[in-house]
Design an enzyme around this catalytic site. Structure first.
Site, PDB file in Angstrom:
ATOM      1  N   HIS A 289       0.869  -1.179   0.000  1.00 32.76           N
ATOM      2  CA  HIS A 289       0.000   0.000   0.000  1.00 32.76           C
ATOM      3  C   HIS A 289       0.903   1.225   0.000  1.00 32.76           C
ATOM      4  O   HIS A 289       1.643   1.458   0.956  1.00 32.76           O
ATOM      5  CB  HIS A 289      -0.888  -0.014   1.253  1.00 32.76           C
ATOM      6  N   HIS A 332       0.193   2.512  11.834  1.00 37.03           N
ATOM      7  CA  HIS A 332       1.071   3.660  11.596  1.00 37.03           C
ATOM      8  C   HIS A 332       1.311   4.437  12.885  1.00 37.03           C
ATOM      9  O   HIS A 332       0.418   4.594  13.709  1.00 37.03           O
ATOM     10  CB  HIS A 332       0.390   4.580  10.564  1.00 37.03           C
ATOM     11  N   GLU A 338      -2.693  14.129  11.998  1.00 39.59           N
ATOM     12  CA  GLU A 338      -3.725  13.785  11.031  1.00 39.59           C
ATOM     13  C   GLU A 338      -5.125  14.075  11.569  1.00 39.59           C
ATOM     14  O   GLU A 338      -5.560  13.471  12.547  1.00 39.59           O
ATOM     15  CB  GLU A 338      -3.634  12.300  10.662  1.00 39.59           C
ATOM     16  N   TYR A 347     -15.089   4.525   5.291  1.00 42.78           N
ATOM     17  CA  TYR A 347     -13.635   4.566   5.120  1.00 42.78           C
ATOM     18  C   TYR A 347     -13.102   3.150   5.243  1.00 42.78           C
ATOM     19  O   TYR A 347     -13.493   2.404   6.148  1.00 42.78           O
ATOM     20  CB  TYR A 347     -13.030   5.485   6.179  1.00 42.78           C
ATOM     21  N   HIS A 368      -2.140   4.281  15.241  1.00 45.00           N
ATOM     22  CA  HIS A 368      -3.474   4.113  14.669  1.00 45.00           C
ATOM     23  C   HIS A 368      -3.392   3.151  13.495  1.00 45.00           C
ATOM     24  O   HIS A 368      -2.317   2.727  13.086  1.00 45.00           O
ATOM     25  CB  HIS A 368      -4.055   5.462  14.237  1.00 45.00           C
TER      26      HIS A 368
END
EC number: 1.13.11.5
Length: 435
Positions: A289, A332, A338, A347, A368
């Site tokens: 990704h 992450h 963010e 989402y 997160h």
């Protein structure tokens, strides 16, 4: 009230960063100079500067306005009794935060009174950082407004808006955005019974397109898809309130003429709109990704090279084809900060709890990633090509910590159990490698 425009008031000019020009009446734009002694139509010439005079030409932003009355024709501003409630920064809080969608008010509330402060990076008198708001309104503005504190990026989530600016008219709807330069006067009319959305007030350098690097000369948000108004003006002498936001406070004065009396203009310090559905999404066609920076629509550079003051990033419909890959956004811990919102759909990193009109905040080094349900499904999924459809999430990512407002930390929309989505993460560890 006399309103003058071209035959199609909502025609637009195409491009990004152009030296645009437009006139609502022939002769409004002087030829060969900016400030004639006597304008042919008796208009006043006024320069609207978005950068210092001495910046590099490639960075300079300014527009010349030719208007019936100069902006200087106003009495003293008075501090308003009604301010943006709860915008003071709350106590330091490193926790991951998420909010449900904010309600549309029951009583009449216009766009400015409907501002809900969620987070900010620093004092608005500094030349960097951002402030983040949600708006929820059910009444069109009768007054005019401008922010001396920063450039406004407006992201509608519900309800169409007509934004009357000094340069002309912008109509936007959910899945479109509008950007208004610092100091530009505007009025918001609701084209539906109510409206809700998000605002990023950029206190730093003006937003611009990101560099494309090895992507090449095309891709992401293409310049020709950005639309700027054509000249449109009101000619009246009816009293109108003008509100400005200055260092976070609201101040008001009253004019004896319309602030939207610009008959012609030229320059590059302009308002514009963009349809997020036209974004040319880039992604992997092999494995893994890619970093979410490939979804950047607009960026404001920060002081450190390569680190943005603010990136506006979207997560649009797209094909997922990566082989032998955990396809959702990975787990992450980020140097950057963010703030996320959801315009439409769902989402792909959250199975539940993150709804259209809601928001989340993951500050510097807050761990997160996908919730447990999403992670389990992704690990077990048969990796066929599939398309993520009916979705549009976005992120305001900044190099500065976003401090939640006092209102954001005390409102009923704040989810007390957000951390629970990572509870009981399935243990899949095996000392023997899978065959």
């Amino acid at each position: 009230m006399a309103i003058h425009s071209r035959s199609d008031a909502l025609a637009y000019q195409s491009g990004f960063g152009n030296q645009f020009s437009s006139e609502a009446l022939p002769g409004a734009l002087p030829i060969g100079q900016n400030s004639p002694q006597k304008h042919p139509l008796g208009l006043y010439a006024e320069q609207f500067s978005g950068t210092a005079f001495t910046v590099a030409r490639s960075e300079a932003r300014r527009t010349w306005l030719y208007r019936i009355k100069p902006s200087a024709a106003h009495p003293r501003y008075q501090r308003m009794g009604r301010q943006i409630a709860g915008q003071e920064q709350g106590p330091i809080n490193p926790n991951r935060l998420r909010w449900n969608a904010f309600d549309i008010p029951a009583e009449p509330v216009d766009f400015i009174d409907g501002l809900i402060p969620l987070a900010s990076t620093s004092a608005a008198d500094q030349a960097d950082g951002v402030s983040v708001y949600v708006y929820a309104a059910n009444t069109s503005m009768q007054r005019a407004f401008f922010s001396a504190d920063g450039e406004w990026l407006i992201v509608p989530q519900q309800g169409r808006l007509r934004i009357i600016t000094e340069l002309g008219l912008l109509d936007i709807e959910p899945l479109e955005i509008a950007v208004l330069p610092r100091g530009m006067k505007f009025r918001v009319q609701l084209l539906d019974s109510s409206a809700r959305g998000y605002i990023c007030e950029n206190h730093g350098c003006a937003l611009r397109l990101p560099e494309l690097g090895p992507i090449g000369s095309n891709g992401l948000a293409n310049p020709r898809d950005f639309l700027t108004p054509v000249a449109w003006f009101e000619d009246n002498q009816q009293p109108v309130e003008l509100v400005q936001k200055f260092l976070g406070e609201l101040w008001s004065t009253h004019l004896e003429h319309s602030p939207f009396d610009v008959v012609g203009w030229h320059g590059n310090n302009v308002a514009y709109k963009y349809d997020l559905r036209r974004f040319n999404t880039i992604g992997t066609v092999s494995y893994d990704h890619p970093d979410p920076s490939i979804f950047t629509v607009l960026t404001s550079p920060g002081a450190a090279h390569g680190q943005a003051n603010i990136d506006f990033v979207i997560f649009p419909p797209r094909w997922m084809v990566a082989e032998n890959t955990f396809r959702p956004p990975w787990f992450h811990r980020n140097l950057m900060n963010e703030f996320m919102g959801l315009i439409d759909g769902a989402y792909d990193a959250k199975a539940e709890g993150f709804m259209p009109g809601g928001a989340s905040l993951h500050n510097c080094m807050s761990a997160h990633g996908p919730d447990n349900v999403t992670a389990e499904k992704a690990i077990a999924a048969e990796l066929k090509p599939h398309k993520i459809e009916n979705t549009m999430a976005f992120m305001f990512e900044t190099g500065k910590v976003l401090r939640p407002s006092r209102h954001a930390l005390g409102c009923p929309q704040l989810q007390a159990d957000y951390d629970a989505c990572w509870n009981d993460m399935t243990r899949t560890f095996n000392k023997e490698p899978r065959r």
